[in-house]
Write a protein that holds these residues in place. Structure first.
Motif, PDB file in Angstrom:
ATOM      1  N   ASN A  25     -10.048   3.201  -5.516  1.00 58.61           N
ATOM      2  CA  ASN A  25      -8.709   3.329  -6.082  1.00 58.61           C
ATOM      3  C   ASN A  25      -8.101   1.949  -6.308  1.00 58.61           C
ATOM      4  O   ASN A  25      -8.201   1.080  -5.437  1.00 58.61           O
ATOM      5  N   ILE A  26      -7.514   1.734  -7.473  1.00 58.69           N
ATOM      6  CA  ILE A  26      -6.709   0.539  -7.724  1.00 58.69           C
ATOM      7  C   ILE A  26      -5.350   1.028  -8.188  1.00 58.69           C
ATOM      8  O   ILE A  26      -5.239   1.721  -9.198  1.00 58.69           O
ATOM      9  N   SER A  27      -4.329   0.695  -7.402  1.00 59.13           N
ATOM     10  CA  SER A  27      -2.978   1.181  -7.692  1.00 59.13           C
ATOM     11  C   SER A  27      -2.049   0.013  -7.963  1.00 59.13           C
ATOM     12  O   SER A  27      -2.186  -1.055  -7.362  1.00 59.13           O
ATOM     13  N   GLU A  28      -1.107   0.239  -8.864  1.00 58.27           N
ATOM     14  CA  GLU A  28      -0.065  -0.750  -9.128  1.00 58.27           C
ATOM     15  C   GLU A  28       1.180  -0.386  -8.334  1.00 58.27           C
ATOM     16  O   GLU A  28       1.578   0.777  -8.283  1.00 58.27           O
ATOM     17  N   VAL A  29       1.776  -1.383  -7.699  1.00 63.17           N
ATOM     18  CA  VAL A  29       3.080  -1.200  -7.055  1.00 63.17           C
ATOM     19  C   VAL A  29       4.128  -1.417  -8.146  1.00 63.17           C
ATOM     20  O   VAL A  29       4.292  -2.529  -8.641  1.00 63.17           O
ATOM     21  N   VAL A  30       4.813  -0.335  -8.513  1.00 60.00           N
ATOM     22  CA  VAL A  30       5.701  -0.369  -9.683  1.00 60.00           C
ATOM     23  C   VAL A  30       7.089  -0.878  -9.340  1.00 60.00           C
ATOM     24  O   VAL A  30       7.668  -1.707 -10.048  1.00 60.00           O
ATOM     25  N   GLY A  31       7.668  -0.403  -8.253  1.00 60.68           N
ATOM     26  CA  GLY A  31       9.026  -0.801  -7.899  1.00 60.68           C
ATOM     27  C   GLY A  31       9.611   0.143  -6.868  1.00 60.68           C
ATOM     28  O   GLY A  31       8.886   0.715  -6.053  1.00 60.68           O
ATOM     29  N   MET A  32      10.930   0.322  -6.926  1.00 58.45           N
ATOM     30  CA  MET A  32      11.635   1.182  -5.981  1.00 58.45           C
ATOM     31  C   MET A  32      12.289   2.338  -6.722  1.00 58.45           C
ATOM     32  O   MET A  32      12.825   2.174  -7.818  1.00 58.45           O
ATOM     33  N   GLU A  33      12.238   3.512  -6.108  1.00 56.19           N
ATOM     34  CA  GLU A  33      12.965   4.668  -6.591  1.00 56.19           C
ATOM     35  C   GLU A  33      13.707   5.250  -5.400  1.00 56.19           C
ATOM     36  O   GLU A  33      13.093   5.835  -4.506  1.00 56.19           O
ATOM     37  N   GLU A  34      15.006   4.997  -5.374  1.00 56.16           N
ATOM     38  CA  GLU A  34      15.827   5.292  -4.195  1.00 56.16           C
ATOM     39  C   GLU A  34      15.259   4.529  -3.003  1.00 56.16           C
ATOM     40  O   GLU A  34      15.233   3.303  -3.037  1.00 56.16           O
ATOM     41  N   ALA A  35      14.759   5.206  -1.960  1.00 49.26           N
ATOM     42  CA  ALA A  35      14.266   4.483  -0.774  1.00 49.26           C
ATOM     43  C   ALA A  35      12.750   4.461  -0.707  1.00 49.26           C
ATOM     44  O   ALA A  35      12.174   4.140   0.338  1.00 49.26           O
ATOM     45  N   ALA A  61       8.611  -6.034  -4.478  1.00 48.62           N
ATOM     46  CA  ALA A  61       8.703  -7.277  -5.249  1.00 48.62           C
ATOM     47  C   ALA A  61       7.477  -8.169  -5.051  1.00 48.62           C
ATOM     48  O   ALA A  61       7.096  -8.918  -5.961  1.00 48.62           O
ATOM     49  N   ALA A  62       6.849  -8.084  -3.871  1.00 47.91           N
ATOM     50  CA  ALA A  62       5.758  -9.009  -3.544  1.00 47.91           C
ATOM     51  C   ALA A  62       4.410  -8.566  -4.101  1.00 47.91           C
ATOM     52  O   ALA A  62       3.646  -9.382  -4.631  1.00 47.91           O
ATOM     53  N   PHE A  63       4.078  -7.290  -3.975  1.00 49.49           N
ATOM     54  CA  PHE A  63       2.736  -6.822  -4.296  1.00 49.49           C
ATOM     55  C   PHE A  63       2.647  -6.273  -5.719  1.00 49.49           C
ATOM     56  O   PHE A  63       3.529  -5.546  -6.165  1.00 49.49           O
ATOM     57  N   HIS A  64       1.567  -6.614  -6.386  1.00 44.52           N
ATOM     58  CA  HIS A  64       1.299  -6.066  -7.711  1.00 44.52           C
ATOM     59  C   HIS A  64       0.221  -4.979  -7.664  1.00 44.52           C
ATOM     60  O   HIS A  64       0.377  -3.916  -8.253  1.00 44.52           O
ATOM     61  N   LEU A  65      -0.886  -5.273  -6.976  1.00 44.66           N
ATOM     62  CA  LEU A  65      -2.017  -4.346  -6.959  1.00 44.66           C
ATOM     63  C   LEU A  65      -2.475  -4.074  -5.527  1.00 44.66           C
ATOM     64  O   LEU A  65      -2.516  -4.990  -4.686  1.00 44.66           O
ATOM     65  N   ILE A  66      -2.854  -2.816  -5.271  1.00 44.21           N
ATOM     66  CA  ILE A  66      -3.510  -2.433  -4.022  1.00 44.21           C
ATOM     67  C   ILE A  66      -4.911  -1.955  -4.396  1.00 44.21           C
ATOM     68  O   ILE A  66      -5.061  -0.998  -5.166  1.00 44.21           O
TER      69      ILE A  66
END
Length: 456
Positions: A390-400, A370-375
């Motif tokens: 590398n620029i990655s998006e933190v999308v959300g959660m999938e299971e754990a 929920a907190a991070f958008h980009l790494i």
């Protein structure tokens, strides 16, 4: 590479200095003195300490103070070593002045703007980094005591100490350069000093585009991401340029916003006017009165910040940083040591767990998602170049599991004859989940990234 011992055994006319050493500083500033001249330097320096009030000299300021010392040194040198003349005499004078009001043999390296790091491993082993490459300097200390004199000059004005009971310390020079010192018995051979130099001419994003750290398209994308208040984590190994990129990104923050920075020690130099800089404080001699980054971060939340910038998360403050990002302080920035974008999240998770928070792993990962958008991940290549890879998006959660997707990836194309690694940071064509934020703000994502997939 020529060692100090090899230099010493050669006549002055045959000193060989690596060509890149002559870019900014005169060759003789890097040349070793003979044993005879070192003895003269020590003798004159002792007389300077006895005959002059160095504290009064330092109050004159760097420029006038050095002039006053130089006048005294020239007078003493005429008495102690009248046989010296020419360039040899000037070298001795410079070294005495550096010992009296500077950092001794390190002074030429500190003054050379092209050098980014200085490393003292032993009296006769002084290394420096330029353009990502480490060189062995011909400069040297007389002995371990000489190193300790310079260490004392660094830490005394800061009220810090280093001894057997407290054998390592972090400090900074007056210009903001970061210093780490560790002494015996932790390093039995010699005190070790590492200086990460402060750059008064901070890189802008245009500079980073020019040196190949990123492309113009990525620069435009990051500019829009900062202005649209996406939370970013900049990750990478030591010396990869995390702070440089953080400084450059911060220039995109609008002037009307209130920014609070938290560091240990202070390194950031933001361009905006409305900036509050907070610095952590180590414990005193009694082990009391420590102020941690977490203490500062918790207090910052009461200071009405629009943006919070934590120079580097390395402990419990990681949890508070996530809480801040999740409770109305979007657009915040921080850095973390990590080997990859995915590893950055694992490192932050471990920091929270090791801090003793009684939270299940899933809850921590939900906070991160929920907190991070980009790494934004950086690396230093074999040719010394530092690049965003590398620029990655933190999308959300999938299971754990916290799910991520790569938006940009560095692709190596070739290796030039001189060893330079050729390549470019290119878009993967994946549409970020926050594309609608760009659209609502009137930012045409397709014009920034022409090869991106269609989005509505």
């Amino acid at each position: 590479m020529v060692s100090p011992k090899q230099q010493e055994d050669k006549p002055e006319s045959e000193w060989t200095i690596p060509s890149r050493l002559t870019d900014q500083v005169a060759v003789n500033d890097f040349a070793p003195l003979s044993a005879e001249d070192e003895e003269v330097v020590q003798k004159v320096h002792t007389r300077v300490i006895q005959d002059m009030d160095l504290s009064a000299v330092e109050r004159l300021g760097p420029s006038r103070g050095r002039e006053a010392i130089e006048q005294g040194v020239r007078t003493l040198l005429a008495e102690v070593a009248a046989h010296l003349y020419g360039e040899r005499k000037e070298m001795v004078i410079r070294r005495v002045i550096d010992d009296a009001v500077g950092l001794g043999p390190l002074e030429p390296l500190i003054q050379d703007k092209s050098i980014s790091e200085v490393m003292v491993n032993a009296p006769d082993e002084i290394y420096f980094e330029r353009d990502g490459i480490i060189y062995l300097s011909a400069l040297r200390f007389r002995n371990v005591d000489h190193i300790m004199l310079v260490i004392d000059r660094i830490i005394s004005p800061l009220g810090r100490r280093v001894d057997e009971s407290s054998p390592f310390v972090d400090a900074r020079l007056p210009d903001g350069s970061r210093v780490n010192i560790i002494i015996p018995p932790l390093i039995p051979r010699s005190p070790v000093v590492t200086i990460r130099k402060f750059r008064p001419d901070k890189y802008s994003m245009e500079d980073l585009v020019g040196n190949g750290t990123l492309t113009p398209e990525v620069c435009d994308f990051l500019r829009a991401s900062v202005q649209l208040r996406l939370n970013m984590v900049i990750s990478g190994g030591s010396g990869t340029g995390k702070t440089t990129v953080l400084n450059a990104l911060s220039a995109f923050i609008p002037e009307r916003e209130r920014i609070v920075t938290i560091e240990d020690p202070i390194e950031l130099k933001l361009q905006q006017r409305h900036v509050i800089s907070a610095e952590a404080r180590p414990p005193n001699i009694e082990g009391k009165n420590e102020v941690t980054q977490r203490d500062l971060l918790r207090n910052t939340l009461r200071m009405r910040p629009d943006r919070i910038i934590v120079g580097e998360v390395r402990g419990p403050e990681a949890f508070d940083m996530m809480q801040a990002m999740n409770t109305g302080h979007e657009g915040s920035l921080t850095t973390v040591h990590a080997n990859s974008s995915r590893d950055a999240l694992a490192r932050i998770e471990n920091m929270v767990l090791m801090a003793g928070f009684d939270l299940p792993t899933r809850a921590i990962r939900e906070q991160m998602a929920a907190a991070f958008h980009l790494i934004i991940h950086l690396a230093r290549f074999a040719d010394g170049a530092r690049r965003i890879i590398n620029i990655s998006e933190v999308v959300g959660m999938e299971e754990a599991t916290v799910t991520m997707q790569d938006l940009f990836v560095f692709e190596t194309t070739s290796i030039a004859e001189d060893g330079r690694i050729m390549g470019e940071l290119t878009s993967t064509g994946i549409v970020p989940t926050f594309a609608d934020r760009f659209a609502k703000a009137g930012v045409p994502l397709e014009s920034i990234l022409p090869n991106i997939g269609r989005w509505a």
